[in-house]
Motif scaffolding. Structure first.
Motif, PDB file in Angstrom:
ATOM      1  N   LEU A 118      12.939   0.896  14.291  1.00  0.00           N
ATOM      2  CA  LEU A 118      12.028  -0.102  13.723  1.00  0.00           C
ATOM      3  C   LEU A 118      12.409  -0.407  12.274  1.00  0.00           C
ATOM      4  CD1 LEU A 118       8.494   1.042  14.983  1.00  0.00           C
ATOM      5  CD2 LEU A 118      10.025  -0.706  15.956  1.00  0.00           C
ATOM      6  N   PRO A 119      12.210  -1.644  11.826  1.00  0.00           N
ATOM      7  CA  PRO A 119      12.482  -1.984  10.427  1.00  0.00           C
ATOM      8  C   PRO A 119      11.562  -1.217   9.486  1.00  0.00           C
ATOM      9  CG  PRO A 119      11.332  -3.785  11.533  1.00  0.00           C
ATOM     10  CD  PRO A 119      11.706  -2.803  12.596  1.00  0.00           C
ATOM     11  N   ARG A 120      11.998  -1.087   8.240  1.00  0.00           N
ATOM     12  CA  ARG A 120      11.249  -0.307   7.248  1.00  0.00           C
ATOM     13  C   ARG A 120      10.629  -1.233   6.204  1.00  0.00           C
ATOM     14  NH1 ARG A 120      13.571   3.267   4.167  1.00  0.00           N
ATOM     15  NH2 ARG A 120      12.261   5.072   4.595  1.00  0.00           N
ATOM     16  N   VAL A 121       9.338  -1.049   5.985  1.00  0.00           N
ATOM     17  CA  VAL A 121       8.564  -1.873   5.059  1.00  0.00           C
ATOM     18  C   VAL A 121       8.005  -0.988   3.953  1.00  0.00           C
ATOM     19  CG1 VAL A 121       6.497  -3.316   4.810  1.00  0.00           C
ATOM     20  CG2 VAL A 121       7.947  -3.526   6.864  1.00  0.00           C
ATOM     21  N   LEU A 122       8.028  -1.489   2.722  1.00  0.00           N
ATOM     22  CA  LEU A 122       7.458  -0.749   1.594  1.00  0.00           C
ATOM     23  C   LEU A 122       6.354  -1.578   0.957  1.00  0.00           C
ATOM     24  CD1 LEU A 122       7.555   1.692  -0.360  1.00  0.00           C
ATOM     25  CD2 LEU A 122       9.194   0.376  -1.748  1.00  0.00           C
ATOM     26  N   LEU A 123       5.171  -0.977   0.821  1.00  0.00           N
ATOM     27  CA  LEU A 123       4.056  -1.597   0.105  1.00  0.00           C
ATOM     28  C   LEU A 123       4.001  -1.028  -1.305  1.00  0.00           C
ATOM     29  CD1 LEU A 123       1.176  -1.399   2.782  1.00  0.00           C
ATOM     30  CD2 LEU A 123       2.823  -3.253   2.420  1.00  0.00           C
ATOM     31  N   ILE A 124       3.915  -1.910  -2.290  1.00  0.00           N
ATOM     32  CA  ILE A 124       3.783  -1.499  -3.688  1.00  0.00           C
ATOM     33  C   ILE A 124       2.544  -2.170  -4.260  1.00  0.00           C
ATOM     34  CG2 ILE A 124       4.828  -1.470  -5.981  1.00  0.00           C
ATOM     35  CD1 ILE A 124       7.559  -1.710  -4.696  1.00  0.00           C
ATOM     36  N   ASP A 140      -0.949 -15.071  -0.380  1.00  0.00           N
ATOM     37  CA  ASP A 140      -2.047 -15.419  -1.276  1.00  0.00           C
ATOM     38  C   ASP A 140      -3.343 -14.691  -0.918  1.00  0.00           C
ATOM     39  OD1 ASP A 140      -3.571 -16.543  -3.238  1.00  0.00           O
ATOM     40  OD2 ASP A 140      -3.161 -18.633  -2.697  1.00  0.00           O
ATOM     41  N   LEU A 141      -3.393 -13.419  -1.287  1.00  0.00           N
ATOM     42  CA  LEU A 141      -4.593 -12.619  -1.038  1.00  0.00           C
ATOM     43  C   LEU A 141      -5.762 -13.086  -1.903  1.00  0.00           C
ATOM     44  CD1 LEU A 141      -3.214  -8.960  -0.692  1.00  0.00           C
ATOM     45  CD2 LEU A 141      -3.763 -10.608   1.109  1.00  0.00           C
ATOM     46  N   HIS A 142      -5.457 -13.673  -3.043  1.00  0.00           N
ATOM     47  CA  HIS A 142      -6.535 -14.169  -3.904  1.00  0.00           C
ATOM     48  C   HIS A 142      -7.322 -15.265  -3.197  1.00  0.00           C
ATOM     49  CE1 HIS A 142      -8.446 -16.619  -7.068  1.00  0.00           C
ATOM     50  NE2 HIS A 142      -8.565 -15.468  -7.729  1.00  0.00           N
ATOM     51  N   GLN A 177      -3.948 -10.242   6.880  1.00  0.00           N
ATOM     52  CA  GLN A 177      -3.035 -11.231   6.281  1.00  0.00           C
ATOM     53  C   GLN A 177      -1.754 -10.575   5.789  1.00  0.00           C
ATOM     54  OE1 GLN A 177      -4.539 -14.746   4.297  1.00  0.00           O
ATOM     55  NE2 GLN A 177      -3.332 -14.237   2.468  1.00  0.00           N
ATOM     56  N   VAL A 178      -1.871  -9.364   5.251  1.00  0.00           N
ATOM     57  CA  VAL A 178      -0.675  -8.634   4.809  1.00  0.00           C
ATOM     58  C   VAL A 178       0.254  -8.413   6.002  1.00  0.00           C
ATOM     59  CG1 VAL A 178       0.194  -6.448   3.889  1.00  0.00           C
ATOM     60  CG2 VAL A 178      -1.840  -7.508   2.878  1.00  0.00           C
ATOM     61  N   GLY A 187      -6.100   0.496  -0.327  1.00  0.00           N
ATOM     62  CA  GLY A 187      -7.172   0.231   0.628  1.00  0.00           C
ATOM     63  C   GLY A 187      -6.712  -0.455   1.892  1.00  0.00           C
ATOM     64  N   TYR A 188      -5.692  -1.305   1.787  1.00  0.00           N
ATOM     65  CA  TYR A 188      -5.221  -1.991   2.998  1.00  0.00           C
ATOM     66  C   TYR A 188      -3.974  -1.363   3.621  1.00  0.00           C
ATOM     67  CZ  TYR A 188      -2.220  -4.928  -0.198  1.00  0.00           C
ATOM     68  OH  TYR A 188      -1.322  -5.400  -1.134  1.00  0.00           O
ATOM     69  N   THR A 189      -3.490  -0.265   3.060  1.00  0.00           N
ATOM     70  CA  THR A 189      -2.277   0.365   3.598  1.00  0.00           C
ATOM     71  C   THR A 189      -2.448   0.844   5.040  1.00  0.00           C
ATOM     72  OG1 THR A 189      -1.346   1.046   1.465  1.00  0.00           O
ATOM     73  CG2 THR A 189      -0.733   2.365   3.380  1.00  0.00           C
ATOM     74  N   ILE A 190      -3.456   1.660   5.288  1.00  0.00           N
ATOM     75  CA  ILE A 190      -3.610   2.239   6.629  1.00  0.00           C
ATOM     76  C   ILE A 190      -3.937   1.176   7.680  1.00  0.00           C
ATOM     77  CG2 ILE A 190      -5.005   3.818   8.036  1.00  0.00           C
ATOM     78  CD1 ILE A 190      -5.000   5.734   5.650  1.00  0.00           C
ATOM     79  N   PRO A 191      -4.875   0.241   7.422  1.00  0.00           N
ATOM     80  CA  PRO A 191      -5.095  -0.801   8.432  1.00  0.00           C
ATOM     81  C   PRO A 191      -3.874  -1.688   8.659  1.00  0.00           C
ATOM     82  CG  PRO A 191      -6.471  -1.180   6.486  1.00  0.00           C
ATOM     83  CD  PRO A 191      -5.909   0.186   6.357  1.00  0.00           C
TER      84      PRO A 191
END
Length: 242
Positions: free
Chosen positions: A51-57, A200-202, A231-232, A64-68
């Motif tokens: 699987l491809p690898r994604v990094l959240l920063i 655009d999370l805002h 959305q993420v 708060g949105y990492t696990i979902p």
């Protein structure tokens, strides 16, 4: 007389023991494990082969949105995040080398979804939020920092997605409502010039603030983080061509 002395000695010992017991009883008990439990979003994850690898920063909003987000992308991507709160953009500049490191050349980043902003625009003094203190990074410095950050991120070869900073509501301590607008405008100038995609999370959050954001607080409710995560996850899928 001998009996009296023995009685007195016994009485002194008893009082001492009671005093020591009282002191220990009043002493605060340490938390189990010796420290506050680490946020579950910061725990490392094992890759699923192929699987491809994604990094959240990002900061606590991204925590708060990492696990979902990870749940939504199960079977689609390995979703990692930096092991701390990303704080402000100047902290990011100093930390990126460590955060971007992988365990081997075969473990490159395919997508990096990132944000800075809320910790840049906050007013900080004497180690705490304080409306009388200066902003951590004025918008001009923030814009400069983002340019440098994007230059470093591009070296990974990953597809980049910048998440706009979510709204600052009225009554938030140490932050001024709507300050994020100018910071997002600066960030969008950088992303346009650098050719970076924008999530655009805002705009998403602003359209649902009463439903998903806490009162007088930049953070969100549990269901609110799931709204952001949807959305993420969609933006990451798009970058992966899924």
């Amino acid at each position: 007389m001998h009996s009296l002395r023995s009685f007195l000695r016994f009485g002194v010992v008893a009082v001492c023991l009671l005093t020591v017991s009282a002191i220990f009883a009043q002493a605060p008990k340490p938390e189990k494990g010796g420290e506050k439990k680490k946020d579950a979003s910061l725990a490392p994850v094992e890759d699923v082969a192929g699987l491809p690898r994604v990094l959240l920063i990002g900061d606590s909003i991204s925590m708060g949105y990492t696990i979902p987000t990870r749940d939504l992308l199960k079977g689609v991507a390995n979703v990692h995040r930096i092991p701390v709160n990303g704080n402000s953009s100047d902290v990011g500049l100093k930390s990126l080398t460590n955060w971007l490191a992988t365990d081997g050349a075969d473990k490159k980043w395919d997508v990096i979804h990132f944000n800075w902003g809320l910790h840049d625009l906050k007013h900080w003094k004497d180690g705490k939020l304080d409306p009388t203190g200066p902003q951590v990074n004025p918008v001009e410095q923030y814009e400069k920092n983002l340019h440098e950050i994007v230059e470093q991120l591009k070296k990974t070869g990953a597809k980049l997605i910048f998440a706009t900073t979510t709204p600052v509501p009225e009554g938030t301590v140490g932050r001024v409502a709507k300050d994020e607008v100018a910071y997002n405008e600066a960030a969008l100038r950088v992303m346009k010039s650098e050719g970076v995609a924008v999530d655009d999370l805002h705009a998403l959050a602003e359209s649902k603030l009463a439903e998903i954001q806490l009162s007088k607080n930049v953070h969100f409710s549990g269901p609110g983080y799931k709204v952001l995560a949807a959305q993420v996850a969609a933006s990451i899928k798009s970058a992966l061509g899924k």
